[in-house]
Write an enzyme that holds these catalytic residues in place. Structure first.
Site, PDB file in Angstrom:
ATOM      1  N   LYS A   3      38.199  31.019  27.993  1.00 53.81           N
ATOM      2  CA  LYS A   3      38.526  31.661  29.270  1.00 53.81           C
ATOM      3  C   LYS A   3      39.904  32.271  29.177  1.00 53.81           C
ATOM      4  O   LYS A   3      40.727  31.839  28.358  1.00 53.81           O
ATOM      5  CB  LYS A   3      38.526  30.631  30.404  1.00 53.81           C
ATOM      6  CG  LYS A   3      38.275  31.220  31.768  1.00 53.81           C
ATOM      7  CD  LYS A   3      36.802  31.532  31.944  1.00 53.81           C
ATOM      8  CE  LYS A   3      36.457  32.006  33.313  1.00 53.81           C
ATOM      9  NZ  LYS A   3      35.021  31.856  33.574  1.00 53.81           N
ATOM     10  N   ASN A  21      31.199  40.399  43.494  1.00 50.09           N
ATOM     11  CA  ASN A  21      30.042  40.865  42.727  1.00 50.09           C
ATOM     12  C   ASN A  21      28.834  39.944  42.888  1.00 50.09           C
ATOM     13  O   ASN A  21      27.759  40.373  43.322  1.00 50.09           O
ATOM     14  CB  ASN A  21      30.468  40.991  41.255  1.00 50.09           C
ATOM     15  CG  ASN A  21      29.343  41.481  40.373  1.00 50.09           C
ATOM     16  OD1 ASN A  21      28.588  42.367  40.774  1.00 50.09           O
ATOM     17  ND2 ASN A  21      29.205  40.895  39.200  1.00 50.09           N
ATOM     18  N   LYS A  67      33.310  31.793  24.308  1.00 46.81           N
ATOM     19  CA  LYS A  67      32.844  32.868  25.196  1.00 46.81           C
ATOM     20  C   LYS A  67      33.296  32.559  26.605  1.00 46.81           C
ATOM     21  O   LYS A  67      33.145  31.426  27.073  1.00 46.81           O
ATOM     22  CB  LYS A  67      31.306  32.926  25.143  1.00 46.81           C
ATOM     23  CG  LYS A  67      30.698  34.039  25.960  1.00 46.81           C
ATOM     24  CD  LYS A  67      30.614  35.331  25.174  1.00 46.81           C
ATOM     25  CE  LYS A  67      30.335  36.535  26.046  1.00 46.81           C
ATOM     26  NZ  LYS A  67      31.537  37.034  26.766  1.00 46.81           N
TER      27      LYS A  67
HETATM   28  N1  GLU Z   1      32.873  34.853  33.942  1.00 51.32           N
HETATM   29  C1  GLU Z   1      31.489  34.529  33.836  1.00 51.32           C
HETATM   30  C2  GLU Z   1      31.308  33.013  33.882  1.00 51.32           C
HETATM   31  O1  GLU Z   1      32.159  32.285  34.364  1.00 51.32           O
HETATM   32  C3  GLU Z   1      30.821  35.173  32.633  1.00 51.32           C
HETATM   33  C4  GLU Z   1      31.387  34.807  31.296  1.00 51.32           C
HETATM   34  C5  GLU Z   1      30.830  35.619  30.135  1.00 51.32           C
HETATM   35  O2  GLU Z   1      29.960  36.448  30.356  1.00 51.32           O
HETATM   36  O3  GLU Z   1      31.299  35.386  29.020  1.00 51.32           O
HETATM   37  O4  GLU Z   1      30.294  32.512  33.526  1.00 51.32           O
END
Ligand code: GLU
Length: 422
Positions: free
Chosen positions: A104, A219, A68
């Site tokens: 990522k 954001n 994720k």
């Molecule tokens: N980009 C965000 C982070 O670095 C959210 C990642 C997500 O929701 O999977 O935590």
């Protein structure tokens, strides 16, 4: 920064490792990403020319569940950064005890130079290029730096076209109308606020109207500025990539947010005055310093000038490991990214569950479940930090490492096979 981001990230693990109950083989597995994909994305530009953008998707670890993590569009994106960010996601999902691993993605591009139509073609082109690597049970993207709901909507739509069916759980952070969840866009700042409230006076020294400086007005940074101002904090400085704005009496955050959304930047601000050098924001005398932009903002070269009592890492990796040592010696507390900014991925989990249930969650449910989880995990990190007498960051890494180690060892480790036990 003198060496690679990934090498620097590895030092966090080294600091936690002597304290953590985890086997050598689990550590060996964590030292490398499961898979790292580099793609190229051809995009037809509005003027008829073709540009080819490099893109990445990394699955660092999937032991506790599908990978994720977000997708960023930024000129600095490369393989080293994407692997590091995926690595941090593995620890972030573990510390929040989510049934996910870490992943990522990103594209090396300055999105400010693209028209809307070019941005749509790039977003769809990215999904077409990584379609075989992502999926609701394998690797689930989300927004990150310079990507948003709109981009997630295009990406979900592209994935649905490729698979000729709707698969909303493949991506989180979607617009509500496409299966998004209420509260996702404010989730990172809401999560940070819960952590700050829970740790309370230890962070601010009990100051009546604690002063805050926030680097990054995207954001998460802009929403957190608003929430802290509403919560009786005095936000004395904020910055984006074009300007840093300062008012020791406190800034009008509502006016600055309106200005940023109308003009695209904080330059010529309606409240406060611009600092000559935006870097000065980092060394102001404040109770809380919130780096909410990119990695490596606080490093060996500026850490000894930090006057904040506490740093709350809302960006991923804004403090280098060398800076950590300097700050620790100076008694500056650091609330680590893998806890402080974990609200985003936590609400992403709720969105994924909602999509798989074919359900609609209410905003009230999302908010109360987010608060409960953030408070609970923060309490666990604080308790471990006190018990083992280590900084919050090391405690967070120990907790995550032990959860990861337990999951990896559940399929057997060297001892299991040597003893032949069943
Ligand atoms: N980009 C965000 C982070 O670095 C959210 C990642 C997500 O929701 O999977 O935590």
């Amino acid at each position: 920064m003198s060496d690679s981001l990934l090498a620097d990230a590895g030092r966090r693990l080294d600091a936690a490792r002597p304290e953590a109950r985890i086997s050598e083989e689990a550590l060996a597995r964590l030292s490398q990403p499961r898979s790292s994909l580099k793609v190229s994305i051809p995009v037809r530009m509005d003027n008829g020319t073709l540009k080819v953008f490099p893109g990445y998707r990394v699955r660092h670890n999937s032991t506790r569940g599908p990978a994720k993590g977000g997708i960023r569009f930024h000129p600095r994106v490369d393989m080293d950064e994407t692997i590091t960010l995926a690595y941090w996601m593995t620890f972030k999902t573990a510390i929040m005890d989510l049934p996910f691993g870490g992943g990522k993605g990103g594209v090396t591009v300055d999105p400010k130079t693209l028209s809307m139509a070019e941005l749509e073609r790039l977003s769809r082109g990215y999904v077409a290029a990584v379609a075989d690597a992502i999926g609701p049970d394998t690797d689930i993207p989300a927004p990150d730096v310079a990507t948003n709901e709109l981009v997630m909507g295009w990406m979900a739509d592209e994935y649905a076209k490729i698979h000729r069916r709707s698969v909303p759980a493949v991506i989180t952070g979607k617009p509500l109308a496409l299966g998004g969840i209420p509260g996702r866009s404010s989730a990172t700042s809401d999560g940070a606020l819960h952590v700050i409230r829970e740790l309370g006076a230890t962070l601010t020294g009990g100051a009546e109207e604690p002063r805050v400086a926030i680097q990054g007005f995207g954001n998460a940074g802009a929403q957190l500025a608003q929430s802290l101002a509403d919560d009786n904090y005095r936000v004395v400085a904020v910055s984006d990539s074009s300007a840093a704005v300062h008012d020791p009496e406190g800034l009008d955050i509502t006016a600055l947010r309106k200005h940023k959304s109308e003009t695209g930047s904080l330059a010529d601000p309606p409240s406060g005055s611009e600092l000559d050098d935006p870097e000065e924001l980092l060394i102001l005398e404040v109770e809380l310093l919130v780096p909410a932009a990119l990695e490596g903002a606080i490093h060996e070269g500026n850490a000894d000038r930090i006057q904040a009592r506490t740093i709350v890492e809302v960006a991923n990796g804004p403090v280098t490991s060398a800076a950590d040592e300097i700050l620790d010696e100076a008694g500056v507390k650091v609330v680590p990214d893998i806890l402080a900014n974990a609200g985003g991925v936590t609400v992403s989990w709720y969105e994924w569950v909602q999509n798989r249930q074919g359900d609609r969650w209410t905003e009230a449910t999302v908010r109360s479940r987010l608060r409960e989880r953030m408070v609970n995990q923060t309490q666990q990190v604080r308790a471990l930090s006190r018990e083992r007498e280590v900084p919050l960051r090391t405690a967070a890494w120990i907790l995550a490492l032990e959860r990861l180690g337990e999951a990896m060892d559940a399929t057997g480790n060297e001892r299991t096979f040597r003893s032949g036990s069943s």
